[in-house]
Write an enzyme that holds these catalytic residues in place. Structure first.
Site, PDB file in Angstrom:
ATOM      1  N   CYS A 115       2.251   4.633 -26.858  1.00  0.00           N
ATOM      2  CA  CYS A 115       2.921   5.329 -25.866  1.00  0.00           C
ATOM      3  C   CYS A 115       4.334   4.986 -25.888  1.00  0.00           C
ATOM      4  O   CYS A 115       4.761   4.069 -25.911  1.00  0.00           O
ATOM      5  CB  CYS A 115       2.340   5.210 -24.539  1.00  0.00           C
ATOM      6  SG  CYS A 115       3.271   5.837 -23.060  1.00  0.00           S
ATOM      7  N   CYS A 122      15.480   7.550 -16.287  1.00  0.00           N
ATOM      8  CA  CYS A 122      15.137   8.986 -16.439  1.00  0.00           C
ATOM      9  C   CYS A 122      15.966   9.820 -15.385  1.00  0.00           C
ATOM     10  O   CYS A 122      16.129   9.172 -13.999  1.00  0.00           O
ATOM     11  CB  CYS A 122      13.509   9.262 -16.148  1.00  0.00           C
ATOM     12  SG  CYS A 122      13.085  10.796 -16.218  1.00  0.00           S
ATOM     13  N   CYS A 126      11.475  11.482 -10.167  1.00  0.00           N
ATOM     14  CA  CYS A 126      10.152  11.858  -9.345  1.00  0.00           C
ATOM     15  C   CYS A 126       9.944  10.666  -8.347  1.00  0.00           C
ATOM     16  O   CYS A 126      10.377   9.579  -8.479  1.00  0.00           O
ATOM     17  CB  CYS A 126       8.816  11.872 -10.363  1.00  0.00           C
ATOM     18  SG  CYS A 126       9.121  13.259 -11.695  1.00  0.00           S
ATOM     19  N   CYS A 129       7.467   7.736  -9.160  1.00  0.00           N
ATOM     20  CA  CYS A 129       7.482   6.757 -10.527  1.00  0.00           C
ATOM     21  C   CYS A 129       8.690   6.087 -10.296  1.00  0.00           C
ATOM     22  O   CYS A 129       9.795   5.975  -9.785  1.00  0.00           O
ATOM     23  CB  CYS A 129       7.779   8.093 -11.493  1.00  0.00           C
ATOM     24  SG  CYS A 129       8.564   7.314 -13.178  1.00  0.00           S
ATOM     25  N   CYS A 346       4.160   3.540 -16.108  1.00  0.00           N
ATOM     26  CA  CYS A 346       5.438   3.300 -16.783  1.00  0.00           C
ATOM     27  C   CYS A 346       6.645   2.822 -15.561  1.00  0.00           C
ATOM     28  O   CYS A 346       6.550   2.899 -14.822  1.00  0.00           O
ATOM     29  CB  CYS A 346       6.040   4.902 -17.471  1.00  0.00           C
ATOM     30  SG  CYS A 346       6.482   5.705 -16.038  1.00  0.00           S
TER      31      CYS A 346
HETATM   32  N1  SAH Z   1       8.659  12.054 -18.237  1.00  0.00           N
HETATM   33  C1  SAH Z   1       7.523  12.621 -18.878  1.00  0.00           C
HETATM   34  C2  SAH Z   1       6.819  11.634 -19.678  1.00  0.00           C
HETATM   35  C3  SAH Z   1       6.914  10.111 -19.062  1.00  0.00           C
HETATM   36  S1  SAH Z   1       5.931   9.966 -17.431  1.00  0.00           S
HETATM   37  C4  SAH Z   1       6.469  13.291 -17.641  1.00  0.00           C
HETATM   38  O1  SAH Z   1       6.750  13.131 -16.716  1.00  0.00           O
HETATM   39  O2  SAH Z   1       5.635  13.888 -18.046  1.00  0.00           O
HETATM   40  C5  SAH Z   1       4.118   9.736 -17.960  1.00  0.00           C
HETATM   41  C6  SAH Z   1       3.257  10.035 -16.910  1.00  0.00           C
HETATM   42  O3  SAH Z   1       3.290   9.122 -16.082  1.00  0.00           O
HETATM   43  C7  SAH Z   1       3.504  11.515 -16.290  1.00  0.00           C
HETATM   44  O4  SAH Z   1       2.242  12.142 -16.273  1.00  0.00           O
HETATM   45  C8  SAH Z   1       3.708  10.749 -14.853  1.00  0.00           C
HETATM   46  O5  SAH Z   1       3.565  11.613 -13.786  1.00  0.00           O
HETATM   47  C9  SAH Z   1       2.775   9.386 -15.059  1.00  0.00           C
HETATM   48  N2  SAH Z   1       3.419   8.296 -13.820  1.00  0.00           N
HETATM   49  C10 SAH Z   1       4.532   8.268 -13.299  1.00  0.00           C
HETATM   50  N3  SAH Z   1       4.613   7.318 -12.293  1.00  0.00           N
HETATM   51  C11 SAH Z   1       3.165   7.016 -12.200  1.00  0.00           C
HETATM   52  C12 SAH Z   1       2.529   6.269 -11.445  1.00  0.00           C
HETATM   53  N4  SAH Z   1       2.971   5.377 -10.444  1.00  0.00           N
HETATM   54  N5  SAH Z   1       1.104   6.245 -11.311  1.00  0.00           N
HETATM   55  C13 SAH Z   1       0.334   6.907 -12.282  1.00  0.00           C
HETATM   56  N6  SAH Z   1       1.190   7.549 -13.243  1.00  0.00           N
HETATM   57  C14 SAH Z   1       2.250   7.919 -13.003  1.00  0.00           C
HETATM   58 FE1  SF4 Z   2      10.860  11.089 -15.451  1.00  0.00          FE
HETATM   59 FE2  SF4 Z   2       9.139   9.216 -14.115  1.00  0.00          FE
HETATM   60 FE3  SF4 Z   2       9.234  11.971 -13.449  1.00  0.00          FE
HETATM   61 FE4  SF4 Z   2       8.225  11.384 -16.008  1.00  0.00          FE
HETATM   62  S1  SF4 Z   2       7.279  10.858 -13.846  1.00  0.00           S
HETATM   63  S2  SF4 Z   2      10.149  12.793 -15.524  1.00  0.00           S
HETATM   64  S3  SF4 Z   2       9.677   9.518 -16.440  1.00  0.00           S
HETATM   65  S4  SF4 Z   2      10.812  10.248 -12.997  1.00  0.00           S
END
Ligand code: SAH
Ligand code: SF4
Length: 358
Positions: A115, A122, A126, A129, A346
């Site tokens: 991964c 970023c 979100c 995240c 992540c």
């Molecule tokens: N930015 C891209 C890829 C990186 S994030 C994206 O958002 O798809 C990779 C995955 O981790 C995404 O599906 C995201 O929703 C998930 N993720 C982020 N924070 C998380 C959390 N606290 N618990 C579980 N999954 C999470």
């Molecule tokens: Fe960015 Fe995290 Fe949203 Fe993926 S889940 S787009 S890494 S802020």
């Protein structure tokens, strides 16, 4: 000082052949890097000393240093890498299947997925995240993306010709760094390098619909995974603010235009958050939304971290949600939380490092 020297990992084999003459030397060097995992020019025994010296004055090979490593009991290894400018990002080595033995003989080797991160931080922001909390620092170069896979394979003594899958699901939004991402994808695909085909690479995106189209037009054969997480725009915008500009409908339309191998499915990731999106009404809407798409849904438990305002769903609500989808003809899996005893989601390893430095 190494700081300002470009990395050879930034270049495709063709670009290397332009830079290094005679061009058969460029091919040899490509082999040393991708088949032998060498980190220093002195190890390239069949390259003349003068060329090695010239190269070492102008270039580096791997721009990453392992700053921290956490090993989980299930075989998952999480790396925190330090870049040349001192910034850090994460890569995860996931053991997907164990070795299989029959009558004491190895019949199938363990399977691994790496991964990788695409940015430091970023921009998407979100609300669930951890990576988003730190804001955006910078894009990773193509070489820094490539280096993650090389460094992790090397650290695990994983020969160049042993298969791995790559998922762009680490820190950052890969489609927000499209040029470097697609260059890295092509470098991985090189038959004389790691030869990781497009179908072994999955780009996960929060849904930049215009960039999904752009990636599709490049026809690299990669898979896409859409981080959908919600079935109506109001909740999705709360979770992923840029849903305002790229709403659910625009994403679904872009997915329909994306070139997909006829034997494959588009993965939709659905982060399940307790009392937010784990109800059966949402499951029903999801079935409707994905009708007409060869889709596969991956349900992900929200992984709480300190100060997060959301909660992890119960196993029971996950299973109910899954059952509804499956009963209505959708393929659906629940992602098992690999590396749960280390810093699984992540951004969490980086956060830990920062806290310890405070
Ligand atoms: N930015 C891209 C890829 C990186 S994030 C994206 O958002 O798809 C990779 C995955 O981790 C995404 O599906 C995201 O929703 C998930 N993720 C982020 N924070 C998380 C959390 N606290 N618990 C579980 N999954 C999470
Ligand atoms: Fe960015 Fe995290 Fe949203 Fe993926 S889940 S787009 S890494 S802020």
């Amino acid at each position: 000082m190494n700081l300002l020297k470009p990395s050879l990992l930034d270049f495709t084999k063709e670009e290397l052949s332009q830079k290094i003459k005679p061009s058969f030397r460029a091919k040899q060097i490509f082999g040393w890097i991708y088949h032998n995992y060498v980190d220093g020019f002195d190890e390239m025994q069949n390259i003349p000393k003068a060329l090695r010296e010239e190269l070492s004055q102008n270039y580096i090979i791997n721009p990453l240093k392992i700053a921290r490593k956490e090993i989980s009991t299930d075989g998952t290894i999480k790396y925190l890498f330090e870049l040349q400018d001192g910034k850090t990002m994460e890569t995860v080595w996931l053991k997907m299947k164990d070795d299989i033995f029959e009558d004491g003989k190895l019949v199938q080797e363990a399977k691994y997925t790496i991964c990788v991160s695409s940015q430091v931080g970023c921009k998407v922001g979100c609300s669930f995240c951890l990576t988003a909390k730190g804001g955006f620092t910078r894009d990773l170069t193509a070489g820094e993306i490539v280096a993650q896979v090389l460094a992790v394979k090397k650290d695990n003594n994983h020969a160049h010709n042993r298969r791995v899958n790559i998922v762009y699901m680490g820190m950052g939004e890969p489609l927000d760094n499209l040029d470097n991402l697609t260059k890295a994808i092509k470098i991985f695909q090189d038959e004389e390098g790691l030869a990781i085909s497009g179908k072994r690479q999955t780009v996960s995106t929060s849904g930049l619909s215009n960039k999904i189209d752009k990636l599709g037009k490049m026809d690299l054969g990669v898979h896409i995974a859409i981080s959908l997480h919600a079935v109506d725009d109001e909740l999705r915008t709360e979770l992923i603010p840029m849903n305002k500009a790229h709403n659910i409908n625009s994403i679904i339309e872009a997915v329909k235009r994306f070139p997909i191998d006829t034997r494959k499915r588009v993965m939709f990731e659905y982060l399940v958050i307790a009392n937010k999106n784990d109800d059966i009404v949402s499951a029903k809407k999801l079935v409707k939304l994905l009708s007409g798409i060869k889709a596969k849904v991956n349900l992900i438990y929200f992984n709480p971290y300190e100060e997060s305002s959301y909660e992890r769903p119960t196993r029971e609500s996950m299973v109910k949600f899954q059952e509804h989808l499956v009963n209505h003809g959708l393929l659906c899996t629940i992602r098992d939380s690999k590396g749960i005893d280390i810093s699984a989601a992540c951004g969490q390893l980086k956060e830990k490092e920062l806290n310890q430095l405070k």
